[in-house]
Scaffold this motif. Sequence first.
Motif, PDB file in Angstrom:
ATOM      1  N   SER A   1       1.306  -1.259  -0.262  1.00  0.00           N
ATOM      2  CA  SER A   1      -0.193   0.053  -0.145  1.00  0.00           C
ATOM      3  C   SER A   1       0.729   1.568   0.467  1.00  0.00           C
ATOM      4  N   VAL A   2       0.185   1.998  -0.627  1.00  0.00           N
ATOM      5  CA  VAL A   2       1.400   4.201  -0.336  1.00  0.00           C
ATOM      6  C   VAL A   2       1.438   4.001   0.338  1.00  0.00           C
ATOM      7  N   ASP A   3       0.418   3.848   1.452  1.00  0.00           N
ATOM      8  CA  ASP A   3       0.732   3.972   3.085  1.00  0.00           C
ATOM      9  C   ASP A   3       1.640   3.653   3.964  1.00  0.00           C
ATOM     10  N   GLU A   4       2.147   1.996   3.429  1.00  0.00           N
ATOM     11  CA  GLU A   4       2.914   1.372   3.968  1.00  0.00           C
ATOM     12  C   GLU A   4       3.954   1.771   3.242  1.00  0.00           C
ATOM     13  N   ALA A   5       4.702   2.221   2.187  1.00  0.00           N
ATOM     14  CA  ALA A   5       5.445   2.446   1.489  1.00  0.00           C
ATOM     15  C   ALA A   5       6.028   4.095   2.176  1.00  0.00           C
ATOM     16  N   ALA A   6       4.690   4.683   2.517  1.00  0.00           N
ATOM     17  CA  ALA A   6       5.388   6.265   3.089  1.00  0.00           C
ATOM     18  C   ALA A   6       5.698   5.621   4.774  1.00  0.00           C
ATOM     19  N   ARG A   7       5.586   5.152   5.272  1.00  0.00           N
ATOM     20  CA  ARG A   7       6.003   4.872   6.916  1.00  0.00           C
ATOM     21  C   ARG A   7       7.557   3.620   6.375  1.00  0.00           C
ATOM     22  N   ILE A   8       7.072   2.940   5.237  1.00  0.00           N
ATOM     23  CA  ILE A   8       8.982   2.411   4.986  1.00  0.00           C
ATOM     24  C   ILE A   8      10.135   3.490   5.158  1.00  0.00           C
ATOM     25  N   MET A   9       9.828   4.474   3.878  1.00  0.00           N
ATOM     26  CA  MET A   9      10.535   5.846   3.513  1.00  0.00           C
ATOM     27  C   MET A   9      10.961   6.167   5.430  1.00  0.00           C
ATOM     28  N   ALA A  10       9.579   6.754   5.738  1.00  0.00           N
ATOM     29  CA  ALA A  10       9.525   7.638   6.805  1.00  0.00           C
ATOM     30  C   ALA A  10      10.691   6.331   8.350  1.00  0.00           C
ATOM     31  N   SER A  11      10.676   5.085   7.834  1.00  0.00           N
ATOM     32  CA  SER A  11      10.308   4.980   9.702  1.00  0.00           C
ATOM     33  C   SER A  11      12.616   4.183   8.871  1.00  0.00           C
ATOM     34  N   HIS A  12      12.872   4.573   7.669  1.00  0.00           N
ATOM     35  CA  HIS A  12      14.545   3.458   7.471  1.00  0.00           C
ATOM     36  C   HIS A  12      14.834   5.050   6.887  1.00  0.00           C
ATOM     37  N   GLN A  13      14.330   6.399   6.847  1.00  0.00           N
ATOM     38  CA  GLN A  13      15.068   7.704   6.307  1.00  0.00           C
ATOM     39  C   GLN A  13      15.628   7.382   4.946  1.00  0.00           C
ATOM     40  N   ILE A  14      14.651   7.221   3.947  1.00  0.00           N
ATOM     41  CA  ILE A  14      15.165   7.168   2.616  1.00  0.00           C
ATOM     42  C   ILE A  14      13.754   7.989   2.067  1.00  0.00           C
ATOM     43  N   ARG A  15      14.665   8.142   0.215  1.00  0.00           N
ATOM     44  CA  ARG A  15      13.255   8.527  -0.303  1.00  0.00           C
ATOM     45  C   ARG A  15      13.100   7.833  -1.399  1.00  0.00           C
TER      46      ARG A  15
END
Length: 149
Positions: free
Chosen positions: A89-103
Motif C-alpha cells: 500500500s502507498v501508506d505502508e511505502a510512506a511508513r517504510i520510507m519514514a522509518s528507514h529515512q530513505i527517499r
Amino acid sequence: MMRVADHKVKDIMSKDCVTVTLLDNVFEIALKMKEHNIGFVAVMDGKKFIGGVTDRDLVIRGYAEKHSGSTAVETVMTRNMTTIDPNTSVDEAARIMASHQIRRLPVIDNGELVGIVAIGDLAIRGGFESEAGEALSQISQGKSLVGSH
C-alpha cells in the motif's frame, strides 16, 4: 471510487527505471543521471536487482573519496537495499520510507525490478500529500539545512 488506503505502489511507481551493471563505472552512472535528470540508478545482475546508486553515493563514496570516473560501480553502490512489493500500500511505502529515512524504494516482483517509488511520487502521482509530507518530515528530522547556522 478507490479509497486512498486501497492505492498500491504499482499505481504510482515509475516504471522506466534507468539501470547499470557491475561492468559500468562511476562516470557512466553520473552521465545517466545527468541525461535522465534523476538521482538514483538501479544496479542489475541480468534481471536481478542487486543494489542502487544515488547522486549522494557518487559524491560521498566516489568523488569525496578521490575515486576517479573509472571507479567500479561496486565501490559506490548500496547493497541490501530496502525494497517493496508492487502490491504494498502507498501508506505502508510512506511508513517504510519514514522509518528507514530513505527517499526511494525499489519495487521488486519475483526478484526483478519492476519500478521505483520516490518520495515525490507519493504526492505527485497519487494525491497523497499527507503521506509524502509525513514521510519527508520524518526523513528530514534532526537534519539542519545547509547554511542554516
